[in-house]
Design an enzyme around this catalytic site. Structure first.
Site, PDB file in Angstrom:
ATOM      1  N   GLY A 212       0.822  -1.222   0.000  1.00  0.00           N
ATOM      2  CA  GLY A 212       0.000   0.000   0.000  1.00  0.00           C
ATOM      3  C   GLY A 212       0.851   1.264   0.000  1.00  0.00           C
ATOM      4  O   GLY A 212       0.582   2.198  -0.758  1.00  0.00           O
ATOM      5  N   LYS A 295       5.164   0.246  16.630  1.00  0.00           N
ATOM      6  CA  LYS A 295       4.150  -0.683  17.155  1.00  0.00           C
ATOM      7  C   LYS A 295       4.155  -0.562  18.676  1.00  0.00           C
ATOM      8  O   LYS A 295       5.216  -0.609  19.299  1.00  0.00           O
ATOM      9  CB  LYS A 295       4.581  -2.092  16.741  1.00  0.00           C
ATOM     10  CG  LYS A 295       3.651  -3.164  17.186  1.00  0.00           C
ATOM     11  CD  LYS A 295       2.708  -3.501  16.078  1.00  0.00           C
ATOM     12  CE  LYS A 295       1.610  -4.414  16.598  1.00  0.00           C
ATOM     13  NZ  LYS A 295       0.401  -4.267  15.798  1.00  0.00           N
TER      14      LYS A 295
HETATM   15  C1  LIG Z   1       2.143  -4.014   8.381  1.00  0.00           C
HETATM   16  S1  LIG Z   1       2.978  -4.806   7.093  1.00  0.00           S
HETATM   17  C2  LIG Z   1       3.378  -3.477   6.031  1.00  0.00           C
HETATM   18  C3  LIG Z   1       2.217  -2.938   5.250  1.00  0.00           C
HETATM   19  C4  LIG Z   1       2.645  -1.969   4.167  1.00  0.00           C
HETATM   20  N1  LIG Z   1       3.076  -0.691   4.732  1.00  0.00           N
HETATM   21  C5  LIG Z   1       1.555  -1.699   3.167  1.00  0.00           C
HETATM   22  O1  LIG Z   1       1.187  -0.541   2.960  1.00  0.00           O
HETATM   23  O2  LIG Z   1       1.058  -2.639   2.542  1.00  0.00           O
HETATM   24  C6  LIG Z   1       4.499  -5.245   7.808  1.00  0.00           C
HETATM   25  C7  LIG Z   1       5.480  -5.930   6.879  1.00  0.00           C
HETATM   26  O3  LIG Z   1       6.795  -5.851   7.465  1.00  0.00           O
HETATM   27  C8  LIG Z   1       7.519  -6.977   7.009  1.00  0.00           C
HETATM   28  N2  LIG Z   1       8.729  -7.162   7.831  1.00  0.00           N
HETATM   29  C9  LIG Z   1       8.810  -7.497   9.146  1.00  0.00           C
HETATM   30  N3  LIG Z   1      10.105  -7.597   9.507  1.00  0.00           N
HETATM   31  C10 LIG Z   1      10.860  -7.301   8.416  1.00  0.00           C
HETATM   32  C11 LIG Z   1      12.260  -7.227   8.143  1.00  0.00           C
HETATM   33  N4  LIG Z   1      13.159  -7.499   9.091  1.00  0.00           N
HETATM   34  N5  LIG Z   1      12.674  -6.882   6.902  1.00  0.00           N
HETATM   35  C12 LIG Z   1      11.771  -6.617   5.933  1.00  0.00           C
HETATM   36  N6  LIG Z   1      10.439  -6.670   6.123  1.00  0.00           N
HETATM   37  C13 LIG Z   1       9.979  -7.014   7.341  1.00  0.00           C
HETATM   38  C14 LIG Z   1       6.498  -8.103   7.121  1.00  0.00           C
HETATM   39  O4  LIG Z   1       6.865  -9.181   6.268  1.00  0.00           O
HETATM   40  C15 LIG Z   1       5.209  -7.424   6.670  1.00  0.00           C
HETATM   41  O5  LIG Z   1       4.945  -7.660   5.302  1.00  0.00           O
END
Ligand SMILES: C[S@@+](CC[C@H](N)C(=O)[O-])C[C@H]1O[C@@H](n2cnc3c(N)ncnc32)[C@H](O)[C@@H]1O
Length: 338
Positions: A212, A295
């Site tokens: 998004g 968070k």
């Molecule tokens: C809440 S979602 C993000 C939504 C995004 N902002 C959107 O608009 O669609 C959180 C994302 O962070 C990713 N994530 C968590 N830890 C991560 C890391 N160490 N490196 C890269 N991505 C990570 C997860 O895989 C997940 O897809």
């Protein structure tokens, strides 16, 4: 002494009240809507209170409305009559600029009129007084909160009330084929922080999936590098300005001074997130902007926020920390690289 109505995201009123209590000795609260809306009695003048909120805006206070008058609710047309009279008494104000009418109702309030009905009646009075009404970007807002026994009424500019939406509840139109609701968070951040994404060139999106935020930045014309071990939405493949990296962000490195915008929405442990963002600061240009969500874990959110901010402040200047309407269990930071 002045009286106000404060509003926070559902479940976060206690944090907003705690922030206010720390700033204002002797402030008293009465709940209007559990976890969300509260009345305040403040031992400060209206001007002193507005000054304090403007210079030290609480993170969890989404909206604030002064209570200039409290009118008893009769539950019939007398209520609209009383509001109209109040408006007629404010002729000078009405002549000063455009006015919006905002009405919020407590469930079960005896005030029988909808926001649309109330607005229609008051708009007519404003026009009769030679004033101008508007829905969008008003100069001033006449805010009404219909409670259990009284109508709380107050005037303010959008900046004084911290929003130009009733109660700070910012609504965006859902688009067809929208990739994620998360997009609204970045749209709201753009407006709330007045960070206009089309003025940037090259963005790094950490934790980008499903995409998004990446989509919004692409729409604004930026080149975007999106990192996430999870898959991005297939529609994003249509953008040649997108570079996808299906990886953990701690496993990638970039040349110095590559990005003038960093966005990060990882929903991860806040301290780990801060560490990871700091590892990427060399890849940012001087003065680069960062928009980051924190968070909130269950324990001591205000302490967590302070800790994360002071860690990030080793490389960034904090411009603003705010719980936006579209933030759930999180807040959003706006930072600039030193
Ligand atoms: C809440 S979602 C993000 C939504 C995004 N902002 C959107 O608009 O669609 C959180 C994302 O962070 C990713 N994530 C968590 N830890 C991560 C890391 N160490 N490196 C890269 N991505 C990570 C997860 O895989 C997940 O897809």
């Amino acid at each position: 002494m002045s009286h106000w109505i404060g509003t926070a995201n559902h479940g976060f009123a206690s944090l907003a009240m705690e922030e206010l209590r720390r700033q204002i000795n002797g402030i008293k609260f009465t709940q209007l809507i559990a976890g969300e809306v509260f009345k305040m009695e403040v031992p400060l003048s209206r001007e002193e209170m507005l000054d304090l909120i403007q210079t030290n805006e609480p993170i969890f206070l989404r909206h604030i409305q002064p209570i200039d008058r409290a009118l008893p609710i009769h539950g019939n047309a007398d209520d609209l009559q009383a509001l109209s009279e109040l408006m007629r008494g404010a002729r000078m104000r009405c002549e000063e600029g455009t006015t919006a009418i905002h009405l919020r109702r407590l469930d079960g309030t005896p005030f029988i009129y909808s926001a649309a009905d109330t607005k229609a009646v008051l708009d007519a009075v404003i026009m009769e007084l030679g004033g101008e009404t508007t829905m969008q970007s008003p100069d001033q807002i006449f805010s009404i909160f219909a409670a259990a026994e009284e109508l709380y009424v107050g005037w303010g500019t959008p900046s004084e009330q911290l929003s130009d939406w009733p109660g700070g509840a910012v609504r965006f139109q859902r688009e067809e084929g929208q990739i994620s609701r998360a997009k609204f968070k970045l749209l709201e951040a753009e407006r709330a922080f007045k960070v206009y994404f089309e003025t940037f060139r090259e963005a790094l999106d950490i934790g980008a999936a499903p995409g998004g935020w990446t989509h919004l930045l692409l729409e604004r014309g930026l080149r975007v590098t999106a990192i996430d071990p999870a898959e991005l939405h297939p529609t994003l493949a249509a953008y040649p300005r997108l570079t996808k990296m299906k990886k953990n962000a701690s496993d990638v490195n970039f040349p110095a001074n590559t990005f003038d915008l960093l966005v990060c929405d990882m929903s991860w442990s806040p301290m780990q997130m801060a560490k990871l963002v700091l590892e990427k600061t060399d890849a940012l240009t001087d003065g680069a902007t960062a928009i980051i969500t924190i968070k909130l874990m269950h324990k001591k959110p205000l302490q967590t926020i302070r800790d994360v901010i002071s860690k990030l402040e080793t490389a960034f200047e904090l411009k603003k920390a705010k719980q936006l309407f579209h933030n759930r269990d999180e807040i959003t930071l706006y930072l600039v690289k030193r």
